[in-house]
Design an enzyme around this catalytic site. Structure first.
Site, short mmCIF file in Angstrom:
data_model
loop_
_atom_site.label_atom_id
_atom_site.label_comp_id
_atom_site.label_asym_id
_atom_site.label_seq_id
_atom_site.Cartn_x
_atom_site.Cartn_y
_atom_site.Cartn_z
N PRO A 89 31.05 21.27 61.26
CA PRO A 89 31.34 19.81 60.33
C PRO A 89 30.41 18.94 60.38
CG PRO A 89 32.02 20.49 63.00
CD PRO A 89 30.79 21.75 62.34
N ARG A 154 36.74 34.62 44.04
CA ARG A 154 37.14 34.91 42.89
C ARG A 154 36.78 34.40 41.68
NH1 ARG A 154 40.14 30.01 42.02
NH2 ARG A 154 42.22 30.63 41.92
N ASP A 169 43.06 25.91 38.20
CA ASP A 169 43.22 26.37 39.37
C ASP A 169 42.99 24.38 39.73
OD1 ASP A 169 43.62 28.25 40.00
OD2 ASP A 169 41.33 28.77 40.31
#
Ligand code: ADE
Length: 259
Positions: A89, A154, A169
């Site tokens: 994070p 992808r 997209d």
């Protein structure tokens, strides 16, 4: 492309990379995902990978040695230099732009932390980049690694059956995606499909889609619009969207113009 993952949970990573588009990309040999378990690089009976934090405090910290040895094995596993990413994070927030850049690399390695984190000296000497998938805390880097593998996998050429779908997209051009519709043309309860999509007029459809993308981005992610200069056509389409939107809002509030 080859992605090596250093993880205490190799089965999770392999299973998540075995399904859907990414699984198919692996079958098509467009992508290779390999895992390295730091426990396999320990030398004690307990296969210890963590230690108490110096200075006290809760939790445990991942030891340098098993991770260093696992990363050495990663580097030796293929001839290309490998870009090593630590998921945490505290990293830079992952964006589609960064995903595209990573997808163009021949090799990356993803280092997954568990417990309170990893000894800082390992990060300083072995890691090229620290990435976060969002401003929330997961209990380990594996879910984040699965996300990076999916987003990067992808984009490998040939992974998506329709190459256009990656270009269209959300975020690929800095805008959110437009709405999509399929059969039935008329739904009993929820009404019809926007007329223009049935018109066969490809220029009008492209214009409508761009307008919806701009409008959605303005409504839902205005921060994305401030990062980008709109051309004259896009500005005109967004103005049109805003006028239509405010008319709809007024009509819904019952204070539209009196007929
Ligand atoms: N590990 C724990 N939380 C994370 C986050 N938000 N992004 C990436 N890796 C993480």
């Amino acid at each position: 492309m080859r992605i090596d993952v250093v993880t205490l949970f190799p089965d999770f990573v392999q299973q998540s990379a075995a399904v859907g588009v990414v699984g198919r990309a692996q079958q098509r040999k467009l992508l290779q995902v390999e895992t390295f378990n730091p426990r396999d690089f320990t030398h004690d009976v307990h296969r210890t990978v963590d230690g108490r934090p110096f200075g006290g405090g809760p939790g445990m910290v991942m030891l340098i040695e098993p991770l260093r040895a696992a990363l050495a094995a990663v580097r030796e596993a293929a001839p290309e230099p490998v870009h090593v990413i630590y998921l945490s994070p505290q990293g830079t927030r992952l964006t589609q732009g960064r995903v595209k850049a990573l997808a163009a690399m021949p090799r990356i390695a993803l280092l997954c932390g568990r417990y309170e984190g990893v000894d800082e000296r390992l990060l300083a000497h072995e890691v090229d980049e620290e990435l976060s998938i969002g401003d929330y805390v997961l209990s380990g880097g594996e879910l984040a690694a699965a996300i990076v593998i999916d987003a990067v996998g992808r984009l490998q050429e040939g992974a998506l059956n329709d190459a256009l779908s990656a270009q269209q997209d959300s975020f690929s051009d800095g805008l959110l995606d437009c709405p999509h519709y399929t059969r039935p043309v008329q739904h009993d309860a929820w009404g019809g499909v926007p007329e223009v999509l049935l018109s066969g007029d490809h220029a009008a459809i492209a214009r409508w889609r761009l307008k919806q993308s701009l409008g959605r981005t303005w409504l839902r992610r205005p921060d994305l619009l401030t990062q980008r200069v709109l051309d004259a056509q896009s500005r005109a389409l967004l103005d049109e969207f805003r006028r239509e939107y405010s008319r709809q809002q007024q009509a819904a509030a019952g204070d539209g113009p009196q007929q």
